[in-house]
Write a protein that holds these residues in place. Structure first.
Motif, PDB file in Angstrom:
ATOM      1  N   LEU A  40      11.196  31.627  46.738  1.00  0.00           N
ATOM      2  CA  LEU A  40      11.379  33.151  46.807  1.00  0.00           C
ATOM      3  C   LEU A  40      10.746  34.197  45.789  1.00  0.00           C
ATOM      4  CD1 LEU A  40      14.793  33.193  48.743  1.00  0.00           C
ATOM      5  CD2 LEU A  40      12.389  33.592  49.809  1.00  0.00           C
ATOM      6  N   GLY A  41      11.033  33.746  44.621  1.00  0.00           N
ATOM      7  CA  GLY A  41      10.575  34.450  43.573  1.00  0.00           C
ATOM      8  C   GLY A  41       9.066  34.562  43.341  1.00  0.00           C
ATOM      9  N   ALA A  42       8.402  33.268  43.537  1.00  0.00           N
ATOM     10  CA  ALA A  42       7.003  32.987  43.558  1.00  0.00           C
ATOM     11  C   ALA A  42       6.485  33.821  44.626  1.00  0.00           C
ATOM     12  CB  ALA A  42       6.754  31.559  43.600  1.00  0.00           C
ATOM     13  N   LEU A  43       7.218  34.029  45.812  1.00  0.00           N
ATOM     14  CA  LEU A  43       6.491  34.688  47.035  1.00  0.00           C
ATOM     15  C   LEU A  43       6.661  36.211  46.828  1.00  0.00           C
ATOM     16  CD1 LEU A  43       5.476  34.156  49.865  1.00  0.00           C
ATOM     17  CD2 LEU A  43       7.822  34.614  50.650  1.00  0.00           C
ATOM     18  N   ARG A  44       7.621  36.808  46.176  1.00  0.00           N
ATOM     19  CA  ARG A  44       7.651  37.888  45.644  1.00  0.00           C
ATOM     20  C   ARG A  44       6.695  38.588  44.635  1.00  0.00           C
ATOM     21  NH1 ARG A  44      13.566  39.178  44.086  1.00  0.00           N
ATOM     22  NH2 ARG A  44      14.400  39.847  46.091  1.00  0.00           N
ATOM     23  N   THR A  45       6.566  37.476  43.744  1.00  0.00           N
ATOM     24  CA  THR A  45       5.516  37.976  42.662  1.00  0.00           C
ATOM     25  C   THR A  45       4.093  37.804  43.190  1.00  0.00           C
ATOM     26  OG1 THR A  45       7.053  37.033  41.245  1.00  0.00           O
ATOM     27  CG2 THR A  45       4.792  37.417  40.246  1.00  0.00           C
ATOM     28  N   GLY A  46       3.841  36.961  44.035  1.00  0.00           N
ATOM     29  CA  GLY A  46       2.615  36.777  44.695  1.00  0.00           C
ATOM     30  C   GLY A  46       2.237  38.060  45.847  1.00  0.00           C
TER      31      GLY A  46
END
Length: 113
Positions: A40-46
């Motif tokens: 989820l963190g990677a998705l948000r940052t992306g």
């Protein structure tokens, strides 16, 4: 340059070992939560990065979206074609023939009794 490359390789190996040790130490369900949180963190940052790029380069973003749409359409079309295509295999045609006339059965002595 060679020493720097070796140091980077060694650092990546240590990080991998650390991650493996952490996976073994943490129970399965907790690790699943960690992985989900990381995803989820990677998705948000992306998503944030993609929005910044889209604001700065709207033409590039439009072209990327159009390209993704074309790829999706081509994949969908190919899947439908594969679904409707005949199944590959070997077949042998058998010609139908009229059945031959059977001779009447001969009665035997055992059948008469």
């Amino acid at each position: 340059m060679n020493k720097l490359g070796n140091a980077q390789d060694r650092a990546m190996a240590l990080i991998g070992e650390l991650g493996d040790g952490l996976r073994k130490a943490v129970p399965g369900k907790a690790m699943q939560w960690v992985e989900t949180g990381a995803a989820l963190g990677a998705l948000r940052t992306g998503g944030r990065v993609a929005l910044k790029v889209a604001r700065r380069n709207p033409v590039l973003a439009g072209a990327a979206i159009a390209g993704a749409g074309l790829l999706w359409y081509a994949a969908r079309k190919r899947a439908k074609a594969a679904e409707q295509a005949p199944i590959e295999g070997n077949a042998k045609r058998v010609e139908a023939r009229k059945p031959q006339a059977r001779k009447p059965r001969r009665k035997t002595a055992a059948a008469d009794t």
